[in-house]
Design a protein around this motif. Structure first.
Motif, short mmCIF file in Angstrom:
data_model
loop_
_atom_site.label_atom_id
_atom_site.label_comp_id
_atom_site.label_asym_id
_atom_site.label_seq_id
_atom_site.Cartn_x
_atom_site.Cartn_y
_atom_site.Cartn_z
N ARG A 11 56.85 39.78 -21.22
CA ARG A 11 56.97 40.74 -22.33
C ARG A 11 56.57 42.13 -21.87
NH1 ARG A 11 57.57 38.44 -27.24
NH2 ARG A 11 57.38 36.17 -27.29
N TRP A 12 57.35 43.12 -22.33
CA TRP A 12 57.15 44.51 -21.92
C TRP A 12 57.22 45.45 -23.12
CZ3 TRP A 12 56.37 45.58 -16.74
CH2 TRP A 12 56.64 44.54 -15.86
N ASN A 13 56.42 46.51 -23.08
CA ASN A 13 56.60 47.66 -23.95
C ASN A 13 57.40 48.68 -23.15
OD1 ASN A 13 55.03 46.66 -26.14
ND2 ASN A 13 53.19 47.15 -24.99
N THR A 34 60.93 47.32 -26.91
CA THR A 34 60.29 46.17 -26.27
C THR A 34 61.36 45.40 -25.49
OG1 THR A 34 60.65 44.73 -28.18
CG2 THR A 34 58.53 45.90 -28.05
N CYS A 35 60.91 44.60 -24.56
CA CYS A 35 61.81 43.76 -23.75
C CYS A 35 61.09 42.44 -23.47
CB CYS A 35 62.13 44.48 -22.44
SG CYS A 35 63.08 43.49 -21.26
N ASN A 55 66.18 42.86 -25.90
CA ASN A 55 65.61 44.20 -26.04
C ASN A 55 65.69 44.69 -27.47
OD1 ASN A 55 65.39 45.20 -22.99
ND2 ASN A 55 67.25 43.99 -23.22
N ALA A 115 53.27 44.08 -21.53
CA ALA A 115 52.55 43.92 -22.80
C ALA A 115 51.38 42.97 -22.63
CB ALA A 115 53.51 43.39 -23.86
#
Length: 197
Positions: A54-56, A78-79, A94, A195
């Motif tokens: 998880r990514w911001n 987010t991704c 995304n 994240a």
């Protein structure tokens, strides 16, 4: 029979739909070889291991493309990325919080063991279709992916680049070339920060 967790069921449905879409979509023309910086770049199934999770995302997008514009807009997103086929593919879901309204997009990547290059497709929830793929690989920690496309009816070459990859950060940019790869206009930047778990 035990029910699948909702996230896994959603991922399975997305995966089946994406694989079917990719198989139906076929292949786009490759970029001209004399101006293709992805030529000679190759990779392997572990290339995208850094992106799993998880990514911001902080987005910076040029408001108008290929007209000499210098005005940018910033927005969040987010991704969530997960691997497929023992590393030979991966998908990310995304969320893009554009100033004009939030939408979703899906990135699909598949590795060709013969050419040792990746193909990347983008699916935009607002359009209901799939963009032609970009293809390429990695060298010295930088990924370059090129493909033929059109923008507002104009033929272009599109480039994706991945740089500054660490365990907790990564940078992506998109550029268009209207002249067969001689010059490039960067029009989208994404800064990824992992994240919290």
């Amino acid at each position: 029979m035990t029910a699948s967790p909702p996230l896994q069921t959603r991922r399975d449905a997305i995966t089946v739909g994406l694989i079917a879409s990719v198989l139906v979509a076929g292949r786009a023309e490759a970029a001209p070889a004399d101006h293709d910086p992805s030529q000679g770049l190759t990779g392997g199934p572990d290339d995208w291991a850094f992106l799993v999770g998880r990514w911001n995302v902080r987005h910076r997008r040029l408001k108008k493309r290929l007209v000499g514009d210098t005005e940018w807009e910033d927005f969040a997103g987010t991704c969530v990325n997960w691997p497929l086929m023992e590393g030979l593919g991966n998908v990310d879901d995304n969320v893009l919080e554009l100033p004009g309204g939030t939408y979703r997009g899906v990135g699909v990547r598949a590795f060709n063991p013969e050419t040792r290059q990746w193909s990347i497709w983008w699916i935009d929830s607002r359009l209901g279709g799939m963009d032609p793929p970009v293809r390429g690989g990695f060298k010295d920690g930088v990924g370059v992916f090129i493909g033929a496309d059109t923008y507002q009816g104009r033929p272009i070459i599109m480039r994706f680049r991945w740089t500054e990859v660490t365990a907790t950060t990564a940078k992506w940019d998109q550029a268009f070339s209207p002249d067969g790869g001689k010059t490039w206009e960067t029009n989208w930047l994404m800064q990824f920060t992992r994240a919290p778990a």
